[in-house]
Design a protein around this motif. Structure first.
Motif, PDB file in Angstrom:
ATOM      1  N   GLY A   1       0.695  -1.143   0.107  1.00 11.22           N
ATOM      2  CA  GLY A   1      -0.180  -0.160   0.116  1.00 11.22           C
ATOM      3  C   GLY A   1       0.724   1.237   0.180  1.00 11.22           C
ATOM      4  O   GLY A   1       1.916   1.299   0.744  1.00 11.22           O
ATOM      5  N   VAL A   2       0.363   2.153  -0.724  1.00 10.25           N
ATOM      6  CA  VAL A   2       1.047   3.527  -0.767  1.00 10.25           C
ATOM      7  C   VAL A   2       0.277   4.688  -0.426  1.00 10.25           C
ATOM      8  O   VAL A   2      -1.019   4.869  -0.964  1.00 10.25           O
ATOM      9  N   ASP A   3       0.788   5.490   0.265  1.00  3.45           N
ATOM     10  CA  ASP A   3       0.145   6.801   0.679  1.00  3.45           C
ATOM     11  C   ASP A   3       0.569   7.903  -0.213  1.00  3.45           C
ATOM     12  O   ASP A   3       1.836   8.186  -0.081  1.00  3.45           O
ATOM     13  N   ALA A   4      -0.229   8.718  -0.923  1.00  2.42           N
ATOM     14  CA  ALA A   4       0.243   9.715  -1.620  1.00  2.42           C
ATOM     15  C   ALA A   4      -0.245  11.059  -1.082  1.00  2.42           C
ATOM     16  O   ALA A   4      -1.711  11.175  -1.080  1.00  2.42           O
ATOM     17  N   ALA A   5       0.314  12.161  -0.945  1.00  2.57           N
ATOM     18  CA  ALA A   5      -0.228  13.440  -0.403  1.00  2.57           C
ATOM     19  C   ALA A   5      -0.093  14.288  -1.863  1.00  2.57           C
ATOM     20  O   ALA A   5       1.230  14.858  -2.216  1.00  2.57           O
ATOM     21  N   ALA A   6      -1.151  14.972  -2.321  1.00  4.50           N
ATOM     22  CA  ALA A   6      -1.018  15.858  -3.592  1.00  4.50           C
ATOM     23  C   ALA A   6      -2.150  16.927  -3.430  1.00  4.50           C
ATOM     24  O   ALA A   6      -2.983  16.667  -2.751  1.00  4.50           O
TER      25      ALA A   6
ATOM     26  N   ARG B   1       9.353  10.095  -7.736  1.00  7.01           N
ATOM     27  CA  ARG B   1       8.174  10.847  -7.476  1.00  7.01           C
ATOM     28  C   ARG B   1       7.934  12.010  -8.207  1.00  7.01           C
ATOM     29  O   ARG B   1       6.788  12.306  -8.533  1.00  7.01           O
ATOM     30  N   SER B   2       8.784  12.712  -8.889  1.00  7.05           N
ATOM     31  CA  SER B   2       8.781  13.804  -9.728  1.00  7.05           C
ATOM     32  C   SER B   2       8.292  13.339 -10.990  1.00  7.05           C
ATOM     33  O   SER B   2       7.649  13.822 -11.685  1.00  7.05           O
ATOM     34  N   ALA B   3       8.778  12.084 -11.336  1.00  9.14           N
ATOM     35  CA  ALA B   3       8.272  11.819 -12.612  1.00  9.14           C
ATOM     36  C   ALA B   3       6.780  11.355 -12.675  1.00  9.14           C
ATOM     37  O   ALA B   3       5.932  11.580 -13.625  1.00  9.14           O
ATOM     38  N   VAL B   4       6.382  10.812 -11.499  1.00 12.41           N
ATOM     39  CA  VAL B   4       4.758  10.590 -11.505  1.00 12.41           C
ATOM     40  C   VAL B   4       3.970  11.772 -11.130  1.00 12.41           C
ATOM     41  O   VAL B   4       3.057  12.023 -11.955  1.00 12.41           O
TER      42      VAL B   4
ATOM     43  N   ASN C   1      -2.135  24.056 -11.968  1.00 12.41           N
ATOM     44  CA  ASN C   1      -0.996  23.256 -11.270  1.00 12.41           C
ATOM     45  C   ASN C   1      -1.180  22.115 -10.458  1.00 12.41           C
ATOM     46  O   ASN C   1      -2.319  21.836 -10.125  1.00 12.41           O
ATOM     47  N   PHE C   2      -0.295  21.177 -10.639  1.00 13.22           N
ATOM     48  CA  PHE C   2      -0.431  19.873  -9.821  1.00 13.22           C
ATOM     49  C   PHE C   2       0.842  19.419  -9.065  1.00 13.22           C
ATOM     50  O   PHE C   2       1.969  19.340  -9.358  1.00 13.22           O
ATOM     51  N   THR C   3       0.852  19.288  -7.599  1.00 14.82           N
ATOM     52  CA  THR C   3       1.863  18.815  -6.701  1.00 14.82           C
ATOM     53  C   THR C   3       1.872  17.859  -6.057  1.00 14.82           C
ATOM     54  O   THR C   3       0.730  17.636  -5.318  1.00 14.82           O
ATOM     55  N   LEU C   4       2.798  16.822  -6.151  1.00 19.63           N
ATOM     56  CA  LEU C   4       2.712  15.726  -5.353  1.00 19.63           C
ATOM     57  C   LEU C   4       3.912  15.707  -4.158  1.00 19.63           C
ATOM     58  O   LEU C   4       5.014  15.782  -4.496  1.00 19.63           O
ATOM     59  N   ALA C   5       3.253  16.094  -2.955  1.00 15.27           N
ATOM     60  CA  ALA C   5       4.243  16.375  -2.039  1.00 15.27           C
ATOM     61  C   ALA C   5       4.797  15.176  -1.465  1.00 15.27           C
ATOM     62  O   ALA C   5       5.792  15.311  -0.976  1.00 15.27           O
ATOM     63  N   ALA C   6       4.066  14.166  -1.106  1.00  9.69           N
ATOM     64  CA  ALA C   6       4.748  12.916  -0.774  1.00  9.69           C
ATOM     65  C   ALA C   6       4.319  11.698  -1.399  1.00  9.69           C
ATOM     66  O   ALA C   6       3.206  11.636  -1.930  1.00  9.69           O
ATOM     67  N   LEU C   7       5.266  10.631  -1.509  1.00 10.96           N
ATOM     68  CA  LEU C   7       4.840   9.196  -2.070  1.00 10.96           C
ATOM     69  C   LEU C   7       5.630   8.222  -1.355  1.00 10.96           C
ATOM     70  O   LEU C   7       6.728   7.996  -1.581  1.00 10.96           O
ATOM     71  N   THR C   8       5.002   7.900  -0.166  1.00 12.52           N
ATOM     72  CA  THR C   8       5.649   6.914   0.770  1.00 12.52           C
ATOM     73  C   THR C   8       4.617   5.461   0.678  1.00 12.52           C
ATOM     74  O   THR C   8       3.459   5.426   0.637  1.00 12.52           O
ATOM     75  N   ALA C   9       5.562   4.462   1.099  1.00 13.91           N
ATOM     76  CA  ALA C   9       4.872   2.978   1.388  1.00 13.91           C
ATOM     77  C   ALA C   9       4.253   3.023   2.770  1.00 13.91           C
ATOM     78  O   ALA C   9       4.540   3.915   3.841  1.00 13.91           O
ATOM     79  N   ARG C  10       3.111   2.450   2.929  1.00 19.11           N
ATOM     80  CA  ARG C  10       2.558   2.316   4.106  1.00 19.11           C
ATOM     81  C   ARG C  10       3.426   1.716   5.117  1.00 19.11           C
ATOM     82  O   ARG C  10       4.606   0.967   4.984  1.00 19.11           O
ATOM     83  N   ASN C  11       3.017   1.358   6.661  1.00 18.09           N
ATOM     84  CA  ASN C  11       4.007   0.927   7.680  1.00 18.09           C
ATOM     85  C   ASN C  11       4.174  -0.519   7.482  1.00 18.09           C
ATOM     86  O   ASN C  11       3.788  -1.273   6.533  1.00 18.09           O
ATOM     87  N   ASP C  12       5.004  -0.992   8.073  1.00 17.07           N
ATOM     88  CA  ASP C  12       5.732  -2.340   7.816  1.00 17.07           C
ATOM     89  C   ASP C  12       4.626  -3.424   8.147  1.00 17.07           C
ATOM     90  O   ASP C  12       4.762  -4.349   7.556  1.00 17.07           O
TER      91      ASP C  12
END
Length: 347
Positions: free
Chosen positions: A105-110, A157-160, A183-194
């Motif tokens: 799972g991936v969390d994205a902040a945009a 992340r910048s490519a996405v 404009n569109f900004t992708l602030a964070a793109l991280t995997a979820r917890n372990d």
């Protein structure tokens, strides 16, 4: 009298309110959604800065009023929508099923900066165009993330972000909603917890184990079918061999029995001939009887050495001395006794 006057006044106020509302007096509310936002027609209407009024006359599109004031006819003109034309920043929610290529799972902040440039098109949208654009951007982010592995999230992340911005700018859906994507900004793109990552990996390992078990079951079934076929072939071969051995044994036994019967008949005839006192008669009887007994074919499977003809044995045997003169028997002796069993010689 006072009560009647109060009722008439209340009825007049209700009629005036219906005439000055955005809905016509003969219309019922068509939707319970908060979009589009409406406003009552107050004859002299003021449009604030950053807003636009979509005006309908006799239920038909009439005009779009910008900042300032305009005069509307109550009961004929209606403000169908009040649209905010200022640039606004919306939060793009990541779908809950946003997964990477390896199932994590991936969390994205945009965020996205949008502006309504066509109030008439925005008025006909079923929902808020800004929220619809946020949902579209979230789906695009999910699509781009699904092509990346967990290790590539931080480096690409910048490519996405660039790919999603390009698709939003060239997509026809925002234009049909009267929107312009600034404009569109992708602030964070991280995997979820372990823990979730471990669950995803465990689910993937379980699926792989199930696939391996299925392959193993298929291989076991194939090996069992091959083994059953080999056992059936071996059993058929063994049964055929047993039947062939039985036929050979029966043929050999029949050949031996035939020879034994022929030898017994020859011995019986020899005894009878000796009793008669004539060697020539005995030889003739032995030859004819042996030929008749051996006329039936013998199986070629018999591998024993051929027996010496009885006639030759009789000829090679020394001639017996002539018997003494004896009185003639009361009954004549038969030279051809029954072939089934030998006849004992009379003493």
């Amino acid at each position: 009298m006072l009560r009647q006057t109060a009722r008439l006044a209340a009825r007049r106020r209700a009629t005036t309110t219906r005439a000055m509302s955005t809905e016509y007096a003969f219309d019922e509310p068509k939707t319970t959604s908060n979009w589009p936002r409406t406003k009552a027609n107050t004859l002299i209407n003021v449009v604030p800065q950053g807003e636009a009024h979509v005006v309908e006359r006799a239920r038909q599109p009439y005009d779009v009023k910008g900042p300032g004031y305009w005069v509307g006819v109550p009961g004929l003109d209606a403000i169908a929508a009040v649209v905010d034309t200022r640039e606004q920043t919306i939060v793009v929610p990541a779908p809950p099923e946003c997964l990477s290529r390896d199932g994590v799972g991936v969390d994205a902040a945009a965020t996205a900066n949008v502006c309504i440039v066509d109030a008439e098109k925005a008025r006909h949208a079923s929902d808020d165009p800004a929220q619809k654009l946020a949902e579209l951007a979230g789906l695009l982010v999910q699509k781009e993330v699904a092509a990346l592995s967990t290790d590539e999230l931080a480096t690409k992340r910048s490519a996405v972000e660039a790919a999603v911005k390009h698709q939003l700018s060239n997509d026809s859906a925002p234009a049909s909603w009267g929107l312009e994507v600034r404009n569109f900004t992708l602030a964070a793109l991280t995997a979820r917890n372990d823990e979730e990552r471990a669950q995803a990996q465990a689910a993937l390992a379980e699926k792989q184990a199930q696939a391996a078990a299925s392959v193993q079951r298929v291989e076991m079934a194939r090996e069992a079918a091959r083994r059953d076929a080999a056992y059936a072939h071996e059993a058929a071969t063994r049964e055929t061999r047993i039947l062939a051995d039985r036929v050979v044994a029966l043929a050999e036994a029949e050949a031996k029995a035939t020879k034994v019967r022929a030898a017994a008949m020859a011995d019986a005839i020899l005894v009878v001939a000796q009793a008669c006192g004539s060697a020539e008669v005995a030889a003739d009887v032995v030859a004819r009887t042996s030929a008749a007994a051996l006329a039936r074919p013998v199986s070629s499977i018999d591998k024993a050495s051929p027996a010496v003809p009885v006639a030759e044995e009789v000829e090679k045997a020394p001639a017996p001395p002539p018997p003494a003169a004896q009185p003639a028997p009361e009954h004549p002796v038969s030279y051809f006794p029954p072939s089934d069993r030998p006849v004992a010689a009379s003493g």
